[in-house]
Design a protein around this motif. Structure first.
Motif, PDB file in Angstrom:
ATOM      1  N   UNK A   1       0.801  -1.182   0.109  1.00  8.69           N
ATOM      2  CA  UNK A   1       0.020  -0.042   0.102  1.00  8.69           C
ATOM      3  C   UNK A   1       1.064   1.242   0.106  1.00  8.69           C
ATOM      4  N   UNK A   2       0.929   1.862  -1.070  1.00  9.41           N
ATOM      5  CA  UNK A   2       1.844   3.047  -1.234  1.00  9.41           C
ATOM      6  C   UNK A   2       1.208   4.376  -1.408  1.00  9.41           C
ATOM      7  N   UNK A   3       1.765   5.539  -0.883  1.00 11.16           N
ATOM      8  CA  UNK A   3       1.148   6.576  -1.058  1.00 11.16           C
ATOM      9  C   UNK A   3       2.509   7.634  -1.522  1.00 11.16           C
ATOM     10  N   UNK A   4       2.321   8.300  -2.919  1.00  6.21           N
ATOM     11  CA  UNK A   4       3.291   9.176  -3.135  1.00  6.21           C
ATOM     12  C   UNK A   4       2.697  10.599  -3.219  1.00  6.21           C
ATOM     13  N   UNK A   5       3.483  11.427  -2.539  1.00  3.79           N
ATOM     14  CA  UNK A   5       2.918  12.976  -2.388  1.00  3.79           C
ATOM     15  C   UNK A   5       4.174  13.722  -2.471  1.00  3.79           C
ATOM     16  N   UNK A   6       3.462  15.182  -2.550  1.00  3.42           N
ATOM     17  CA  UNK A   6       4.554  16.239  -2.400  1.00  3.42           C
ATOM     18  C   UNK A   6       4.032  17.290  -1.293  1.00  3.42           C
ATOM     19  N   UNK A   7       3.159  16.635  -0.437  1.00  6.56           N
ATOM     20  CA  UNK A   7       2.696  17.537   0.476  1.00  6.56           C
ATOM     21  C   UNK A   7       3.673  17.389   1.946  1.00  6.56           C
ATOM     22  N   UNK A   8       3.221  18.114   2.847  1.00  8.66           N
ATOM     23  CA  UNK A   8       3.990  18.140   4.437  1.00  8.66           C
ATOM     24  C   UNK A   8       4.064  16.707   4.708  1.00  8.66           C
ATOM     25  N   UNK A   9       5.326  16.245   5.082  1.00  9.52           N
ATOM     26  CA  UNK A   9       5.901  15.214   5.627  1.00  9.52           C
ATOM     27  C   UNK A   9       5.157  14.771   6.754  1.00  9.52           C
ATOM     28  N   UNK A  10       5.352  15.636   7.926  1.00  3.53           N
ATOM     29  CA  UNK A  10       4.832  15.191   9.177  1.00  3.53           C
ATOM     30  C   UNK A  10       2.969  14.906   8.978  1.00  3.53           C
ATOM     31  N   UNK A  11       2.530  15.839   8.420  1.00  2.00           N
ATOM     32  CA  UNK A  11       0.989  15.501   8.143  1.00  2.00           C
ATOM     33  C   UNK A  11       0.630  14.267   7.423  1.00  2.00           C
ATOM     34  N   UNK A  12       1.548  14.113   6.494  1.00  2.00           N
ATOM     35  CA  UNK A  12       1.288  12.628   5.540  1.00  2.00           C
ATOM     36  C   UNK A  12       1.551  11.303   6.474  1.00  2.00           C
ATOM     37  N   UNK A  13       2.797  11.760   7.226  1.00  2.00           N
ATOM     38  CA  UNK A  13       2.933  10.415   8.073  1.00  2.00           C
ATOM     39  C   UNK A  13       1.970  10.032   9.158  1.00  2.00           C
ATOM     40  N   UNK A  14       1.444  11.203   9.469  1.00  2.00           N
ATOM     41  CA  UNK A  14       0.034  11.034  10.703  1.00  2.00           C
ATOM     42  C   UNK A  14      -1.182  10.421   9.901  1.00  2.00           C
ATOM     43  N   UNK A  15      -1.442  10.703   8.597  1.00  2.00           N
ATOM     44  CA  UNK A  15      -2.512  10.267   7.855  1.00  2.00           C
ATOM     45  C   UNK A  15      -2.077   8.898   7.687  1.00  2.00           C
ATOM     46  N   UNK A  16      -0.875   8.490   7.374  1.00  2.00           N
ATOM     47  CA  UNK A  16      -0.850   7.067   7.138  1.00  2.00           C
ATOM     48  C   UNK A  16      -0.808   6.177   8.348  1.00  2.00           C
ATOM     49  N   UNK A  17      -0.408   6.662   9.616  1.00  2.00           N
ATOM     50  CA  UNK A  17      -0.442   5.871  10.656  1.00  2.00           C
ATOM     51  C   UNK A  17      -2.115   5.746  10.966  1.00  2.00           C
ATOM     52  N   UNK A  18      -2.881   6.860  10.772  1.00  2.00           N
ATOM     53  CA  UNK A  18      -4.076   6.692  10.997  1.00  2.00           C
ATOM     54  C   UNK A  18      -4.879   5.688   9.940  1.00  2.00           C
ATOM     55  N   UNK A  19      -4.526   5.660   8.762  1.00  2.00           N
ATOM     56  CA  UNK A  19      -5.113   4.880   7.844  1.00  2.00           C
ATOM     57  C   UNK A  19      -4.811   3.419   8.265  1.00  2.00           C
ATOM     58  N   UNK A  20      -3.585   3.067   8.528  1.00  2.00           N
ATOM     59  CA  UNK A  20      -2.896   1.935   8.998  1.00  2.00           C
ATOM     60  C   UNK A  20      -3.955   1.364  10.065  1.00  2.00           C
ATOM     61  N   UNK A  21      -4.239   2.188  11.175  1.00  2.00           N
ATOM     62  CA  UNK A  21      -5.143   1.767  12.086  1.00  2.00           C
ATOM     63  C   UNK A  21      -6.384   1.415  11.683  1.00  2.00           C
ATOM     64  N   UNK A  22      -7.006   2.051  10.731  1.00  2.00           N
ATOM     65  CA  UNK A  22      -8.296   1.952  10.187  1.00  2.00           C
ATOM     66  C   UNK A  22      -8.209   0.477   9.545  1.00  2.00           C
ATOM     67  N   UNK A  23      -7.090   0.050   8.687  1.00  2.00           N
ATOM     68  CA  UNK A  23      -7.119  -1.141   8.253  1.00  2.00           C
ATOM     69  C   UNK A  23      -7.118  -2.390   9.137  1.00  2.00           C
ATOM     70  N   UNK A  24      -6.193  -2.091  10.133  1.00  2.00           N
ATOM     71  CA  UNK A  24      -6.026  -3.169  11.153  1.00  2.00           C
ATOM     72  C   UNK A  24      -7.275  -3.575  11.867  1.00  2.00           C
ATOM     73  N   UNK A  25      -8.376  -2.628  11.928  1.00  2.00           N
ATOM     74  CA  UNK A  25      -9.771  -2.821  12.498  1.00  2.00           C
ATOM     75  C   UNK A  25     -10.254  -3.661  11.793  1.00  2.00           C
ATOM     76  N   UNK A  26     -10.222  -3.395  10.574  1.00  2.00           N
ATOM     77  CA  UNK A  26     -11.282  -4.051   9.582  1.00  2.00           C
ATOM     78  C   UNK A  26     -10.910  -5.201   8.761  1.00  2.00           C
ATOM     79  N   UNK A  27      -9.476  -5.188   8.622  1.00  2.00           N
ATOM     80  CA  UNK A  27      -9.029  -6.377   7.633  1.00  2.00           C
ATOM     81  C   UNK A  27      -7.870  -7.258   8.381  1.00  2.00           C
ATOM     82  N   UNK A  28      -8.378  -8.358   8.536  1.00  2.00           N
ATOM     83  CA  UNK A  28      -7.293  -9.269   9.378  1.00  2.00           C
ATOM     84  C   UNK A  28      -6.332 -10.033   8.117  1.00  2.00           C
ATOM     85  N   UNK A  29      -5.232  -9.401   8.085  1.00  2.00           N
ATOM     86  CA  UNK A  29      -4.539  -9.764   7.013  1.00  2.00           C
ATOM     87  C   UNK A  29      -3.091  -9.378   7.209  1.00  2.00           C
TER      88      UNK A  29
END
Length: 279
Positions: free
Chosen positions: A181-209
């Motif tokens: 699962x990849x995200x390529x961006x030119x946006x703010x690094x800290x904001x993007x890393x926080x978004x990725x961590x939140x996204x990973x948490x949402x995936x782990x709650x819903x998808x057991x893989x």
């Protein structure tokens, strides 16, 4: 049982699509329908649109011969359904045919660079990316299906992405596929890393893989970096979401990215739509 629909115009690109669709249908145990749309006014052996029944028979035989030639098997052993339909507009005729079916995906040849027919098939595939409510898999010419060991999913951290990933895991979990699962961006690094961590948490709650790897790549040239990142991973399939619920400008820009990727990639590209996922 869900179905894979493979649309063909008999071009070299659609040969690769046929072989891929057949191998994939056997792998995931899906029904396969091979579809050909022909112009109502087309003459085949002296038959015009006025001889509809005879024209259908002629095209059905041609489609069967195409199958046997390129899959190198007797048709009766293939367990493939054939469908031929007349239609002045190929993309809309395909859509009319599949509209009420339970469809995994529509498989088509990616854009060609050779004969006129290849270029026409490419433009048909591009139009299907814009109008299809079902996932569209564009298969490059000369691509040979081997496995589904590695799949790249490009994410924008949206709810539809979660739905996509859940659908992918349902299909491929038995094969222990590695999902990047990849995200390529030119946006703010800290904001993007926080978004990725939140996204990973949402995936782990819903998808057991367990076999999912997440990656962020920062670059000013998002498209070229995305392309090079995919080439480095060398996956068996790339998955992108055709986002139709954004503002008109961002929607056009993202759709252009999907079509550019479909035009240049040497790897099959599966495009989901938000409208399909929300049905």
């Amino acid at each position: 049982m869900k179905k894979i629909i493979c649309s063909t115009d008999y071009s070299p690109n659609s040969v690769s699509a046929l072989k891929y669709a057949y191998a994939l249908s056997r792998l995931i145990k899906a029904d396969l329908i091979l579809l050909h749309v022909y112009p109502p006014s087309e003459v085949r052996g002296g038959v015009t649109s006025h001889g509809k029944k005879e024209a259908l028979n002629i095209h059905h035989k041609k489609l069967k011969t195409f199958c046997e030639k390129h899959l190198e098997k007797d048709f009766d052993s293939l367990n493939i359904s054939l469908a031929v339909v007349p239609g002045p507009n190929v993309p809309h005729s395909i859509l009319d045919f599949i509209r009420d079916l339970d469809v995994y995906m529509l498989v088509m040849g990616a854009c060609g660079t050779g004969t006129l027919k290849e270029l026409i098939m490419g433009s048909t595939t591009k139009e299907m990316l814009s109008i299809s409510p079902f996932p569209v898999l564009a298969v490059p010419a000369e691509f040979s299906f081997k496995s589904l060991d590695k799949v790249v999913y490009t994410t924008m951290f949206e709810e539809e992405d979660l739905n996509n990933i859940a659908e992918l895991v349902k299909i491929t979990k038995p094969f222990k596929m590695k999902l990047y699962v990849i995200h390529v961006t030119n946006k703010d690094e800290l904001l993007t890393r926080n978004e990725m961590e939140e996204f990973k948490a949402r995936i782990s709650k819903r998808i057991h893989y367990d076999n999912i790897q997440f990656e962020i790549v920062f670059s000013d040239d998002v498209f070229e970096t995305l392309k090079s990142t995919i080439e480095e991973i060398h996956p068996d399939m790339v998955v992108m979401l055709e986002r139709r619920n954004r503002t008109e400008l961002s929607n056009i820009l993202h759709r252009d990215k999907v079509k550019r990727m479909q035009s240049c990639t040497k790897i099959p590209l599966l495009s989901y739509t938000a409208s399909h996922l929300n049905e």
